[in-house]
Design an enzyme around this catalytic site. Structure first.
Site, PDB file in Angstrom:
ATOM      1  N   SER A  24       0.850  -1.187   0.000  1.00 62.14           N
ATOM      2  CA  SER A  24       0.000   0.000   0.000  1.00 62.14           C
ATOM      3  C   SER A  24       0.892   1.245   0.000  1.00 62.14           C
ATOM      4  CB  SER A  24      -0.919  -0.064   1.228  1.00 62.14           C
ATOM      5  OG  SER A  24      -1.811   1.006   1.227  1.00 62.14           O
ATOM      6  N   LYS A  77      -4.774   3.226  -3.613  1.00 60.56           N
ATOM      7  CA  LYS A  77      -4.191   2.640  -2.400  1.00 60.56           C
ATOM      8  C   LYS A  77      -5.225   2.575  -1.271  1.00 60.56           C
ATOM      9  CE  LYS A  77       0.120   2.017  -3.900  1.00 60.56           C
ATOM     10  NZ  LYS A  77       0.674   0.681  -4.159  1.00 60.56           N
TER      11      LYS A  77
END
Ligand code: COA
Length: 270
Positions: free
Chosen positions: A151, A169
């Site tokens: 992420s 993300k």
């Protein structure tokens, strides 16, 4: 140098998307050095072959390198099938394939936004879904099956020129949490690793392309430096290892405290 025992992943198989370069190549090297069978994929076969040779030379392991675009389910399924054919299963998935370029919303084309969301978020779904039957088979054999999604931290605040990546993300974080709850009862863990500014990566070359911007960016990191690829790889190694067998649904931030700091209205400096 690693603080982990060098055989902690012996007998395990990991598939790593984005493994041809940068952070994910570093993760592939770390996993192979700790005994895992490793398959890497990304779009460019040439990058993959170079990475596989480098990792193979350093670890004395045969690295499987198969090109695929994570946006294309049939290519993802081919990589998964070849990994299983070669190594007999998949215990660990690292979904790290990503794209980024800094651009203001007003200049970002419809296709530009969709491209990044497709690579990062849709790609993470595609590869997770394609790996699921094999992760389940590994879980049923009590092999500590798990997924790590790579992420970021930029979606926690509002960072200009990163709308596409922030949206993608944030979606990955949400997807991972659902995956952890749906697949936890089956014995499959899922976590995110969220790197902050990491030196010597394509991402930082794009986000801080000049020495002045690099210096300015470092001033805003409480630990006063950029992280290293090895530090991200170590976080991943911990999360896939038995030491983390009760850890699922988490986002493991590795950013030197960067996203927490704000100069505030007073313009404070660290
Ligand atoms: N600024 C603005 N728009 C851009 C851009 C930039 N720097 N780079 C690409 N785009 C737009 C393109 O113009 C295109 O939109 P359009 O059809 O409306 O013109 C769209 O994004 C797709 O670009 P394209 O190059 O065709 O897609 P691709 O799938 O081949 O490339 C990217 C993928 C866009 C992510 C490319 O930047 C890339 O391959 N990057 C390398 C990996 C990377 O970014 N690593 C860092 C990870 S943190």
């Amino acid at each position: 140098m690693s603080i982990f025992r060098d055989d902690i992943l012996a007998g395990k198989t990991a598939l790593i998307t984005g493994g041809g370069t940068g952070i994910c190549k570093g993760i592939a090297l770390r996993f192979a050095a700790h005994g895992a069978n490793v398959a890497i994929t990304s779009r460019k076969q040439q990058n993959l072959d170079t990475a596989a040779d480098e990792i193979g030379f350093a670890t004395n392991k045969k690295i499987l390198a198969i090109a695929a675009d994570v946006r294309k389910p049939e290519e993802v399924e081919n990589v998964v099938a070849k990994t299983v054919e070669t190594f007999g299963g998949i215990d660990i998935l690292v979904s790290g394939a990503a794209g980024n370029f800094p651009v203001p919303i007003s200049q970002l084309s419809y296709n530009g936004f969709r491209t990044v969301v497709d690579i990062d978020l849709q790609g993470t779904f595609n590869v997770s879904k394609a790996c699921f039957p094999h992760l389940l088979a590994a879980a049923e054999k009590h092999r500590n099956a798990n997924v790590i999604c790579i992420s970021a931290t930029l979606q926690y605040t509002g960072i200009p020129f990163q709308s596409h990546v922030s949206a993608a993300k944030a979606g990955i974080d949400a997807f991972m949490r659902t995956m952890a709850t749906e697949w936890g009862p089956m014995g499959i863990r899922a976590n995110c690793v969220a790197p902050g500014p990491i030196g010597d990566t394509e991402g930082m070359r794009r986000l801080a392309p000049t020495p002045e911007l690099t210096e300015r960016a470092m001033k805003h990191v409480p630990l006063k430096r950029f992280g290293t690829i090895e530090e991200i790889a170590d976080a991943c190694l911990f999360l896939v290892s038995d030491a983390a067998r009760y850890t699922t649904g988490t986002i493991h931030v590795v950013d030197g405290g960067q996203w927490l700091f704000s100069p505030g209205v007073g313009g404070f400096e660290l």
